[in-house]
Design a protein around this motif. Structure first.
Motif, PDB file in Angstrom:
ATOM      1  N   ASN A   1      59.261  58.467  31.592  1.00  0.00           N
ATOM      2  CA  ASN A   1      59.208  57.957  30.223  1.00  0.00           C
ATOM      3  C   ASN A   1      57.838  57.367  29.935  1.00  0.00           C
TER       4      ASN A   1
ATOM      5  N   GLY B   1      57.611  54.031  40.160  1.00  0.00           N
ATOM      6  CA  GLY B   1      56.812  52.933  39.644  1.00  0.00           C
ATOM      7  C   GLY B   1      56.268  53.218  38.250  1.00  0.00           C
ATOM      8  N   THR B   2      55.413  52.321  37.772  1.00  0.00           N
ATOM      9  CA  THR B   2      54.811  52.419  36.439  1.00  0.00           C
ATOM     10  C   THR B   2      53.300  52.556  36.571  1.00  0.00           C
TER      11      THR B   2
ATOM     12  N   GLU C   1      49.741  52.578  34.453  1.00  0.00           N
ATOM     13  CA  GLU C   1      49.025  52.318  33.200  1.00  0.00           C
ATOM     14  C   GLU C   1      48.027  53.439  32.974  1.00  0.00           C
TER      15      GLU C   1
ATOM     16  N   HIS D   1      56.415  55.477  33.040  1.00  0.00           N
ATOM     17  CA  HIS D   1      57.466  54.941  33.893  1.00  0.00           C
ATOM     18  C   HIS D   1      58.133  56.077  34.666  1.00  0.00           C
ATOM     19  N   THR D   2      58.170  55.968  35.979  1.00  0.00           N
ATOM     20  CA  THR D   2      58.838  56.952  36.833  1.00  0.00           C
ATOM     21  C   THR D   2      59.706  56.215  37.850  1.00  0.00           C
TER      22      THR D   2
ATOM     23  N   ASP E   1      52.118  53.233  29.130  1.00  0.00           N
ATOM     24  CA  ASP E   1      52.639  53.039  30.480  1.00  0.00           C
ATOM     25  C   ASP E   1      53.565  54.207  30.800  1.00  0.00           C
TER      26      ASP E   1
ATOM     27  N   ASP F   1      55.647  55.039  27.088  1.00  0.00           N
ATOM     28  CA  ASP F   1      55.725  54.145  25.933  1.00  0.00           C
ATOM     29  C   ASP F   1      54.903  54.708  24.781  1.00  0.00           C
TER      30      ASP F   1
END
Length: 202
Positions: free
Chosen positions: A142, A183-184, A186, A179-180, A177, A144
């Motif tokens: 995902n 982890g995340t 940047e 997201h997996t 960001d 942002d």
């Protein structure tokens, strides 16, 4: 479209038809837009994310507030990019829409055959249809949505009554960001977008 643009520019310079960008005019531009990410990100296994280019149909709608100042809205069909790293290969595929609003300043007289312009404004990038690939196949990915600044340079060149050719280059500040399951990350995408189009003045 890119191949035809130089021909249109030469034809316009040899034409006696005069284009007008007058206060109250509304015009649309439609053509091909190529998004070229200039990405940087947190590292995955020692590598940053790499995001490939994509070309889609671009559309802009402009309203001339005065002979020199305009307001433009950018829209496009969804862009889809492959995300990879040098060691893992493709790890995701993402799609996005980057609607942007620009305040523009047009140089020259309103009836000039050639009207260069600059613009500055805001971009809101909407990410969707994220999908894990390769080592992330079957996992949730995902991104942002992003809100940032945008800038552009461009030029309109008359080709016939109410018709003109356009070339423009956009910069968009896109930060997100990623997201997996592991982890995340940047990520700054910050693409340049080149658009070659044909416009019509109403």
């Amino acid at each position: 479209m890119k191949a035809l643009l130089p021909v249109a520019l030469v034809s316009a310079l040899c034409s006696s038809v005069v284009m007008a960008h007058d206060a109250g005019d509304i015009f649309v531009r439609a053509g091909l837009a190529t998004v070229m990410p200039n990405e940087s990100s947190d590292e995955v296994g020692g590598d940053e994310l790499d995001i490939d280019n994509d070309t889609q149909i671009g559309l802009t709608l402009t309203y001339m507030v005065t002979d020199q100042f305009g307001v433009e809205l950018l829209a496009a069909t969804p862009f889809t990019h492959s995300v990879s790293t040098s060691s893992l290969g493709e790890v995701a595929e993402i799609s996005h829409l980057p609607p942007s609003v620009m305040a523009q300043y047009y140089f020259g007289q309103s009836n000039s055959k050639v009207r260069p312009y600059v613009g500055a404004g805001l971009n809101y990038t909407i990410f969707f249809d994220e999908e894990g690939k390769g080592d992330l196949n079957g996992t949730d990915v995902n991104l942002d949505n992003s809100f940032g600044l945008a800038a552009q340079v461009g030029v309109d060149v008359n080709v016939a009554d109410n018709w003109f050719a356009n070339a423009s280059l956009w910069y968009m500040d896109i930060n997100t960001d990623v997201h997996t399951a592991v982890g995340t990350l940047e990520t700054d995408i910050d693409p340049l977008t080149f658009m070659a189009s044909v416009g019509y003045i109403f």
